[in-house]
Design a protein around this motif. Structure first.
Motif, short mmCIF file in Angstrom:
data_model
loop_
_atom_site.label_atom_id
_atom_site.label_comp_id
_atom_site.label_asym_id
_atom_site.label_seq_id
_atom_site.Cartn_x
_atom_site.Cartn_y
_atom_site.Cartn_z
N TYR A 1 0.84 -1.20 0.00
CA TYR A 1 0.00 0.00 0.00
C TYR A 1 0.87 1.24 0.00
O TYR A 1 2.06 1.21 0.31
CB TYR A 1 -0.93 0.01 1.23
N TRP B 1 -9.87 -0.25 -2.30
CA TRP B 1 -8.52 -0.18 -1.74
C TRP B 1 -7.44 -0.53 -2.75
O TRP B 1 -6.27 -0.35 -2.48
CB TRP B 1 -8.38 -1.09 -0.53
N GLY B 2 -7.84 -1.06 -3.92
CA GLY B 2 -6.87 -1.43 -4.95
C GLY B 2 -7.26 -2.72 -5.63
O GLY B 2 -8.44 -3.01 -5.83
N SER C 1 -2.29 -1.21 -3.51
CA SER C 1 -3.05 0.03 -3.66
C SER C 1 -3.11 0.38 -5.14
O SER C 1 -2.27 -0.09 -5.93
CB SER C 1 -2.34 1.18 -2.93
#
Length: 151
Positions: A65, A124-125, A147
């Motif tokens: 992330y 969130w990805g 991410s």
């Protein structure tokens, strides 16, 4: 009997005497899709029942992330059940929020009779999921995520 008739008779006899072929079951694409949907909606809605239904107890979830689009990726692992259930509880208690209209795109990459892979695009990805059939149910065994990439 002519050679042509003899060949034809041999072919027909061979076909009649061959054991019947077992018909392969079509892959359970819908079962895999439901497991991925339980996973993402379990996180989105804070529904621990859906997470427990779709995630194997020995799952490994590793991700990368970024705190901001210009920062470097950092590795992150989420434990099961503690990390999964803590996040779900945070959604129910208002600490974790799912954005309105959050993405929920599921692409089934490969579905066989025992194993499958899928790609999930969420708020969130991107998650790449490996699944296996356990006791007749599709369960997520591995998650690799990141991410959204910088644009």
């Amino acid at each position: 009997m002519s050679p042509r008739r003899c060949l034809l008779a041999s072919f027909v006899a061979g076909a009649l005497l061959s054991p019947p072929r077992a018909h392969a079951q079509p892959p359970d694409r819908e079962g895999v899709r439901r497991a991925v949907l339980d996973y993402v909606e379990g996180f989105y809605d804070g529904d621990s029942t859906r997470l427990l239904r779709s995630v194997a107890p020995f799952v490994r979830k590793i991700g990368y992330y970024r705190a901001s689009p210009d920062s470097a990726y950092r590795p992150s692992a989420m434990s099961f059940p503690d990390g999964f259930m803590s996040y779900a509880r945070g959604v129910r208690e208002g600490r974790n929020h799912t954005p309105a209209g959050a993405a929920k795109e599921i692409a089934l990459l490969d579905v066989q009779d025992q194993t499958a892979s899928a790609k999930l695009t969420a708020w969130w990805g991107t998650d790449y999921l490996l699944l296996a059939r356990h006791d007749g149910r599709w369960m997520i065994t591995h998650v690799l995520w990141q991410s959204p990439p910088a644009r």
